[in-house]
Design a protein around this motif. Structure first.
Motif, PDB file in Angstrom:
ATOM      1  N   ARG B  36       0.886  -1.169   0.000  1.00 35.49           N
ATOM      2  CA  ARG B  36       0.000   0.000   0.000  1.00 35.49           C
ATOM      3  C   ARG B  36       0.925   1.221   0.000  1.00 35.49           C
ATOM      4  O   ARG B  36       1.460   1.606   1.042  1.00 35.49           O
ATOM      5  CB  ARG B  36      -0.937  -0.048   1.213  1.00 35.49           C
ATOM      6  N   ALA B 178      -8.439  -0.682   0.918  1.00 32.46           N
ATOM      7  CA  ALA B 178      -7.044  -0.883   0.485  1.00 32.46           C
ATOM      8  C   ALA B 178      -6.460  -2.173   1.047  1.00 32.46           C
ATOM      9  O   ALA B 178      -5.596  -2.796   0.418  1.00 32.46           O
ATOM     10  CB  ALA B 178      -6.202   0.313   0.904  1.00 32.46           C
ATOM     11  N   THR B 184      -2.125  -1.159  -3.778  1.00 32.22           N
ATOM     12  CA  THR B 184      -2.752   0.165  -3.699  1.00 32.22           C
ATOM     13  C   THR B 184      -1.662   1.216  -3.855  1.00 32.22           C
ATOM     14  O   THR B 184      -0.623   1.125  -3.202  1.00 32.22           O
ATOM     15  CB  THR B 184      -3.455   0.361  -2.336  1.00 32.22           C
TER      16      THR B 184
END
Lengths: 225, 231
Positions: B36, B178, B184
């Motif tokens: 992420r 996410a 992400t």
């Protein structure tokens, strides 16, 4: 198939709300048709000569009105980058292309019919019973025209040449189908029927198939960088 | 002992030029599942271009893109969800029509109503996008982007047009969604509230990766990284 119907519904909903392409194509067809009809009347053409010249006038008005109007058909695809949202949603670029193609064929056919009736009424042209055949020829030309323009319009949106690019590339590419359309309609106006086995029909169909196949394969590359 | 990372998505020596301008220069980035990533950098550092290349909207000028071990020209669009500087919505269609078209939802379905309710769009659902305020248009855009079932999520300045309540709504949804994505990537100048989700920060400067840090971040760390990147 249902996805294509969904996209067609989207395209016609947008057109029914904005009416931008339809109004432009009707206005252009009416104006150009009227100007041409006035020119025909001023020239005092004999019925025989009018018969010979009529298809040329018809296709000239078609080229101008359709090229100017159809170029607006991608306006809302690029506003907000909406077309990318559609592609990200998993919609295939082929279906996006086909729905635009169908919408453009319908709109250019409407323009062609309006031009035909304006010329017939204002130029005092006596219509032989050819409307059905003329619609078929017009549909075949409109298919090739829309297949090419649906590829070139997004290209012209992202090009530095912008609006210049469309007529510069479109007209040379359209030459074979416009020539075939002109020859077929001239024969139609002259003899009142079409020879379905003629080589012009084969040329028209072949170019339609080639242009649609090219459009289907190139559309994604044209839309994306 | 050598640690072999299981990279599923890699950019190798990637460069992007616009005419004579080099926007991205020799980028090396490798992603593992569950990354992420927060991308920070000053204006013009190449954040938006990098996201569009990861997404598949822009092509590379040179270098390699490896996806699941295979070299690809561009990643497939349909696996990604993205929001950039434009809302990606059809202006002459209503909020409801856009949601139905872009999320493949049926009229009156429970999911559709839940989304409209969650993003406070129930009273606006029949309004055309062109009639909405910028903030509400952005809510509708985020409702589409965050409810797509895609493996990759890319966001470029997602909170620019949102008010405080819209921002909180976005963060609540983003931090939840996410976690379930394969990858992400978010580029933003507003890093508040992202610390609990982000596990990697990439700093871009002049089209090059100047820092690439993995770990658990605290709010203050993210802020100082951002300030340092943009100084």
């Amino acid at each position: 198939m249902s996805e294509l119907l969904l996209l067609l519904k989207k395209d016609f909903s947008i057109e029914s709300r904005t009416k931008e392409v339809l109004v432009l194509i009707l206005t252009m067809s009416l104006l150009l048709g009227t100007i041409t009809a006035v020119g025909i009347n001023s020239a005092f053409l004999s019925p025989g000569n009018l018969n010979l010249m009529f298809p040329t006038f018809l296709w000239l008005v078609f080229i101008f009105s359709s090229t100017l109007s159809i170029s607006k058909s991608f306006e809302y695809e690029f506003r907000n980058d909406a077309i990318y949202g559609l592609l990200l949603s998993g919609t295939s670029s082929t279906k996006v292309y086909l729905s635009k193609l169908i919408a453009n064929v319908v709109l250019s056919l409407i323009g062609q019919l309006v031009t035909f009736f304006v010329l017939v009424i204002l130029a005092n042209f006596t219509i032989p019973s050819i409307l059905c055949e003329l619609i078929i020829i017009s549909a075949l030309v409109a298919l090739g025209f829309s297949a090419v323009s649906t590829i070139l319009i997004p290209m012209s949106q992202t090009s530095k040449l912008k609006s210049m690019l469309l007529p510069l590339l479109l007209l040379p590419l359209l030459f074979p189908i416009l020539f075939a359309g002109l020859e077929l309609s001239a024969a139609l106006f002259d003899s009142g029927k079409i020879d379905w086995g003629s080589s012009w029909i084969s040329i028209l169909l072949a170019f339609d198939v080639i242009y649609v196949a090219l459009g289907v394969n190139l559309f994604e590359h044209v839309i994306l960088d | 002992m050598t640690i072999v990372e299981n990279y599923f998505f890699e950019l190798r020596n990637l460069t992007k030029n616009f005419g004579l301008t080099k926007v991205l220069n020799k980028i090396f980035l490798s992603f593992i599942e569950g990354d992420r990533v927060l991308i920070v950098g000053p204006n013009g550092s190449g954040k938006s271009t990098l996201i569009k290349i990861l997404l598949g909207l822009l092509s590379k000028s040179s270098g390699e893109i490896m996806l699941e071990g295979k070299e690809v020209n561009r990643p497939p669009l349909f696996e990604s969800s993205f929001l950039g500087h434009n809302s990606l919505l059809y202006a002459p269609l209503s909020v409801l029509e856009n949601l139905k078209l872009l999320l493949r939802l049926r009229d009156g379905s429970e999911e559709l109503n839940l989304i409209l309710e969650e993003w406070s769009l129930l009273t606006q659902k029949n309004k055309l996008i062109s009639e909405l305020s910028k903030g509400n248009e952005w809510r509708a855009a985020l409702a589409v982007v965050l409810n797509r079932t895609a493996s990759f999520l890319y966001l470029d300045e997602p909170t620019t047009s949102l008010d405080q309540s819209g921002r909180e709504l976005f963060l609540g949804n983003f931090n939840k969604i996410a976690l379930n994505k394969k990858l992400t990537v978010i580029a933003t100048h507003d890093v508040r509230g992202l610390a609990e989700t982000i596990n990697r920060v990439v700093v871009l400067k002049h089209g090059q990766v100047s820092k690439d840090i993995r770990g658990n971040f605290k709010e203050a760390q993210l802020s100082s990284l951002y300030l340092e990147a943009c100084s």
